[in-house]
Design a protein around this motif. Structure first.
Motif, PDB file in Angstrom:
ATOM      1  N   ALA A   1      27.028 -88.375  93.431  1.00 43.73           N
ATOM      2  CA  ALA A   1      26.868 -87.385  94.512  1.00 43.73           C
ATOM      3  C   ALA A   1      25.995 -86.206  94.081  1.00 43.73           C
ATOM      4  CB  ALA A   1      28.237 -86.895  94.973  1.00 43.73           C
ATOM      5  N   CYS A   2      26.141 -85.728  92.836  1.00 43.65           N
ATOM      6  CA  CYS A   2      25.346 -84.584  92.329  1.00 43.65           C
ATOM      7  C   CYS A   2      23.880 -84.947  92.150  1.00 43.65           C
ATOM      8  CB  CYS A   2      25.836 -84.141  90.956  1.00 43.65           C
ATOM      9  SG  CYS A   2      27.391 -83.268  90.903  1.00 43.65           S
TER      10      CYS A   2
ATOM     11  N   CYS B   1      32.835 -83.117  93.020  1.00 40.48           N
ATOM     12  CA  CYS B   1      32.338 -83.686  94.280  1.00 40.48           C
ATOM     13  C   CYS B   1      33.369 -84.525  95.014  1.00 40.48           C
ATOM     14  CB  CYS B   1      31.125 -84.580  94.006  1.00 40.48           C
ATOM     15  SG  CYS B   1      29.685 -83.702  93.407  1.00 40.48           S
TER      16      CYS B   1
ATOM     17  N   CYS C   1      31.831 -87.294  90.725  1.00 36.18           N
ATOM     18  CA  CYS C   1      32.524 -86.467  89.726  1.00 36.18           C
ATOM     19  C   CYS C   1      33.670 -85.686  90.382  1.00 36.18           C
ATOM     20  CB  CYS C   1      31.553 -85.531  89.019  1.00 36.18           C
ATOM     21  SG  CYS C   1      31.045 -84.093  90.001  1.00 36.18           S
TER      22      CYS C   1
HETATM   23 ZN   LIG Z   1      29.195 -84.526  91.320  1.00 37.89          ZN
END
Ligand SMILES: [Zn+2]
Length: 268
Positions: free
Chosen positions: A241-242, A181, A178
């Motif tokens: 990534a989150c 990130c 996102c």
């Molecule tokens: Zn993210």
């Protein structure tokens, strides 16, 4: 996107294609495989140092879970370029059971039924294309390079060459890093040279002298400016990534990480 589970395997599907019974368009998660450590557990990448037997077992479980023929999978060979392979029956099993006779392929396309296409991800953007009139599917892998070089336009051109009308093409954009990130430097911003503005999806941090960009929505903008209808483009909010529980991420894990896949197929 919707989270599905079959046996142990957890996978994602797109809302706009919920009623398309003949279309398979899924994205894997890291849940339901047999790999360990940084590869825990559904690692579907052969080239990252994981035990090959485990990766094969993961493919067996995954293809069973999503009900596609394992022996026919056709795997891309991604190098961040714009090459798209028109997949034929002779490609069945290549990249998993047979040596590929193609290289440097970041996009796959076919009009054949029961021929599952596979592309790889761990933060880059998976872009799924479907024309229900032509009965054609395509998948493109876009990192920042493929976004800047607009691989999605090459895919649209191929659909149109095969007879697609642009207004019939449906596109879904799957899990990727996102904006929050995805920190990039000036070089990446300079490469994003389009004939329309993307300032609203780029933020600049003065403190860090770095930018944050939304690769998923930059690809959406490119598609909209090329004539794909806005209401036929779905963009997921999922971030690789989150969401550590669901996804492998290169940004989060570095080189010791597994790989997700996107799969598309038209059923007979
Ligand atoms: Zn993210």
């Amino acid at each position: 996107m919707k989270i599905n589970q079959k046996n142990e395997v957890v996978f994602l599907t797109f809302d706009q294609w919920e009623d398309r019974a003949k279309l398979v368009a899924v994205h894997s998660t890291r849940i339901g495989g047999v790999s360990e450590n940084g590869f825990t557990s559904m690692n579907l990448g052969f080239a990252r140092g994981d035990n090959q037997d485990r990766v094969h077992e993961n493919y067996r479980r995954f293809s069973e879970g999503i009900e596609v023929p394992l022996e026919k999978l056709v795997l891309s060979d991604q190098w961040h370029h714009n090459e798209i392979l028109e997949v034929e029956a002779s490609h069945e099993g290549m990249g998993i059971f047979k040596t590929r006779n193609y290289h440097d392929v970041d996009g796959l396309f076919t009009t054949l039924k029961e021929l599952p296409l596979v592309t790889f991800y761990a933060d880059c953007v998976p872009i799924y294309f479907y024309d229900p009139v032509l009965e054609a599917i395509g998948m493109a892998h876009a990192g920042w390079r493929g976004t800047a070089s607009q691989i999605v336009l090459d895919m649209l051109r191929l659909f149109q060459k095969k007879g697609s009308q642009i207004e019939n093409i449906e596109v879904s954009i799957g899990p990727a890093v996102c904006q929050k990130c995805y920190q990039v430097d000036q070089k990446v911003i300079d490469a994003m040279d389009f004939n329309f503005a993307i300032d609203h999806i780029i933020t600049y941090s003065e403190e860090e002298d770095r930018y944050y960009i939304d690769l998923k929505n930059i690809n959406k903008e490119i598609l909209v400016h090329a004539g794909v209808l806005k209401d036929k483009i779905e963009v997921t909010h999922h971030c690789t990534a989150c969401e550590e529980e669901l996804f492998f991420s290169h940004r989060r894990q570095g080189n010791h990480r597994g790989t997700q896949i996107g799969v598309m197929m038209i059923r007979e």
